[in-house]
Write a protein that holds these residues in place. Structure first.
Motif, PDB file in Angstrom:
ATOM      1  N   GLN A  69       0.814  -1.218   0.000  1.00 23.56           N
ATOM      2  CA  GLN A  69       0.000   0.000   0.000  1.00 23.56           C
ATOM      3  C   GLN A  69       0.846   1.265   0.000  1.00 23.56           C
ATOM      4  O   GLN A  69       0.396   2.314  -0.475  1.00 23.56           O
ATOM      5  CB  GLN A  69      -0.945  -0.011   1.203  1.00 23.56           C
ATOM      6  N   ILE A  70       2.038   1.179   0.555  1.00 25.12           N
ATOM      7  CA  ILE A  70       2.978   2.300   0.504  1.00 25.12           C
ATOM      8  C   ILE A  70       4.356   1.732   0.191  1.00 25.12           C
ATOM      9  O   ILE A  70       4.623   0.565   0.464  1.00 25.12           O
ATOM     10  CB  ILE A  70       3.017   3.111   1.829  1.00 25.12           C
ATOM     11  N   ASN A  71       5.221   2.559  -0.377  1.00 23.24           N
ATOM     12  CA  ASN A  71       6.565   2.073  -0.674  1.00 23.24           C
ATOM     13  C   ASN A  71       7.495   2.337   0.514  1.00 23.24           C
ATOM     14  O   ASN A  71       7.135   3.079   1.436  1.00 23.24           O
ATOM     15  CB  ASN A  71       7.102   2.685  -1.973  1.00 23.24           C
ATOM     16  N   PRO A  72       8.680   1.735   0.531  1.00 21.75           N
ATOM     17  CA  PRO A  72       9.583   1.896   1.678  1.00 21.75           C
ATOM     18  C   PRO A  72       9.948   3.340   1.978  1.00 21.75           C
ATOM     19  O   PRO A  72      10.074   3.727   3.147  1.00 21.75           O
ATOM     20  CB  PRO A  72      10.810   1.076   1.266  1.00 21.75           C
ATOM     21  N   GLU A  73      10.114   4.156   0.928  1.00 19.20           N
ATOM     22  CA  GLU A  73      10.483   5.558   1.151  1.00 19.20           C
ATOM     23  C   GLU A  73       9.371   6.304   1.889  1.00 19.20           C
ATOM     24  O   GLU A  73       9.633   7.083   2.818  1.00 19.20           O
ATOM     25  CB  GLU A  73      10.777   6.244  -0.188  1.00 19.20           C
ATOM     26  N   THR A  74       8.133   6.063   1.474  1.00 21.80           N
ATOM     27  CA  THR A  74       6.998   6.698   2.151  1.00 21.80           C
ATOM     28  C   THR A  74       6.885   6.186   3.583  1.00 21.80           C
ATOM     29  O   THR A  74       6.631   6.962   4.519  1.00 21.80           O
ATOM     30  CB  THR A  74       5.692   6.408   1.387  1.00 21.80           C
ATOM     31  N   ALA A  75       7.081   4.891   3.763  1.00 19.45           N
ATOM     32  CA  ALA A  75       7.029   4.307   5.105  1.00 19.45           C
ATOM     33  C   ALA A  75       8.083   4.941   6.005  1.00 19.45           C
ATOM     34  O   ALA A  75       7.812   5.251   7.182  1.00 19.45           O
ATOM     35  CB  ALA A  75       7.236   2.794   5.025  1.00 19.45           C
ATOM     36  N   MET A  76       9.289   5.159   5.466  1.00 20.25           N
ATOM     37  CA  MET A  76      10.360   5.792   6.243  1.00 20.25           C
ATOM     38  C   MET A  76       9.962   7.210   6.652  1.00 20.25           C
ATOM     39  O   MET A  76      10.256   7.652   7.764  1.00 20.25           O
ATOM     40  CB  MET A  76      11.639   5.832   5.418  1.00 20.25           C
ATOM     41  N   GLN A  77       9.272   7.912   5.754  1.00 15.66           N
ATOM     42  CA  GLN A  77       8.824   9.273   6.077  1.00 15.66           C
ATOM     43  C   GLN A  77       7.813   9.251   7.224  1.00 15.66           C
ATOM     44  O   GLN A  77       7.871  10.077   8.140  1.00 15.66           O
ATOM     45  CB  GLN A  77       8.213   9.936   4.848  1.00 15.66           C
ATOM     46  N   TYR A  78       6.880   8.282   7.173  1.00 18.21           N
ATOM     47  CA  TYR A  78       5.894   8.162   8.247  1.00 18.21           C
ATOM     48  C   TYR A  78       6.573   7.844   9.585  1.00 18.21           C
ATOM     49  O   TYR A  78       6.219   8.421  10.619  1.00 18.21           O
ATOM     50  CB  TYR A  78       4.880   7.068   7.924  1.00 18.21           C
ATOM     51  N   ILE A  79       7.542   6.925   9.547  1.00 17.15           N
ATOM     52  CA  ILE A  79       8.276   6.585  10.767  1.00 17.15           C
ATOM     53  C   ILE A  79       9.000   7.827  11.292  1.00 17.15           C
ATOM     54  O   ILE A  79       9.013   8.100  12.501  1.00 17.15           O
ATOM     55  CB  ILE A  79       9.301   5.454  10.504  1.00 17.15           C
ATOM     56  N   GLY A  80       9.602   8.591  10.376  1.00 14.97           N
ATOM     57  CA  GLY A  80      10.302   9.814  10.765  1.00 14.97           C
ATOM     58  C   GLY A  80       9.367  10.827  11.413  1.00 14.97           C
ATOM     59  O   GLY A  80       9.742  11.500  12.385  1.00 14.97           O
ATOM     60  N   ASP A  81       8.156  10.930  10.889  1.00 17.38           N
ATOM     61  CA  ASP A  81       7.173  11.847  11.475  1.00 17.38           C
ATOM     62  C   ASP A  81       6.844  11.446  12.917  1.00 17.38           C
ATOM     63  O   ASP A  81       6.751  12.297  13.814  1.00 17.38           O
ATOM     64  CB  ASP A  81       5.883  11.845  10.647  1.00 17.38           C
TER      65      ASP A  81
END
Length: 207
Positions: A69-81
């Motif tokens: 549903q999301i790619n790793p880069e987007t997932a990393m951004q969410y984790i960073g948030d």
């Protein structure tokens, strides 16, 4: 990004409001250590629940990534948030509560580093967790904190991938940064063997 991401895919995995609700609960609890300097009772459980809430949100992000549903880069951004929310400086509450929150935030540093290492694939799937714990402790003893945290991140990535933390190795870890970071990894392991509701698509209810 694919069509399931960006503006089309929106999910508040964790919010500053949610974190602030926990902080307010800490303020209202009038938390104090008992004579053994150990957190006790319902007030002490608040900190455990705060950490679990964060970790479950991170695991939900990883699950969304793994099912495409999301790619790793987007997932990393969410984790960073989420990391930015949880590790932000908090106004002093009381000596005991401040000490617990600082310990919680230190523990979460290990959790966030683990999630990022897993999402980036920055770990050796064949590495031995017990050996990595020794490497992390040696790095901490040498005051090479960056390598120590990076090694704990690898350990956490292995745990997320399905490996176990060896009880004996954990028992032998002396108190320090590595011990606190590993507590964050242990919390990930505990969350993964508990409810797997974090893999569901339904939105969490706000506190």
């Amino acid at each position: 990004m694919s069509g399931t991401e960006g503006d089309v895919f929106h999910h508040d995995f964790y919010t500053a409001e949610r974190w602030n609700n926990w902080v307010n609960q800490v303020k209202e609890s009038d938390f104090k250590f008992d004579e053994s300097d150990e957190p006790q009772g319902k007030e002490g459980a608040i900190f455990v629940n705060m950490e679990d809430d964060i970790i479950l949100a991170c695991l939900k992000i990883i699950a969304k990534c793994e099912n495409g549903q999301i790619n790793p880069e987007t997932a990393m951004q969410y984790i960073g948030d989420i990391r930015d929310i949880a590790l932000a400086e908090i106004d002093p509450i009381s000596d005991d509560a401040d000490m617990m929150i600082l310990s919680l935030q230190t523990s979460l540093m290990g959790s966030f580093a683990a999630c990022e290492a897993y999402l980036s694939g920055n770990y050796d799937e064949n590495a031995d967790v017990g050996d990595l714990i020794k490497v992390a402790l040696e790095a901490e003893a040498s005051e090479d904190i960056e390598i120590a945290l990076g090694t704990v991140a690898e350990i956490g990535a292995l745990v997320i991938s399905g490996k176990e933390l060896p009880d004996k190795a954990m028992e032998d870890v002396p108190f320090g940064l590595v011990a606190e970071w590993l507590d964050g990894i242990d919390s990930i392991a505990a969350a993964m063997v508990g409810s797997d509701s974090y893999k569901d698509d339904e939105e969490d209810d706000e506190m």
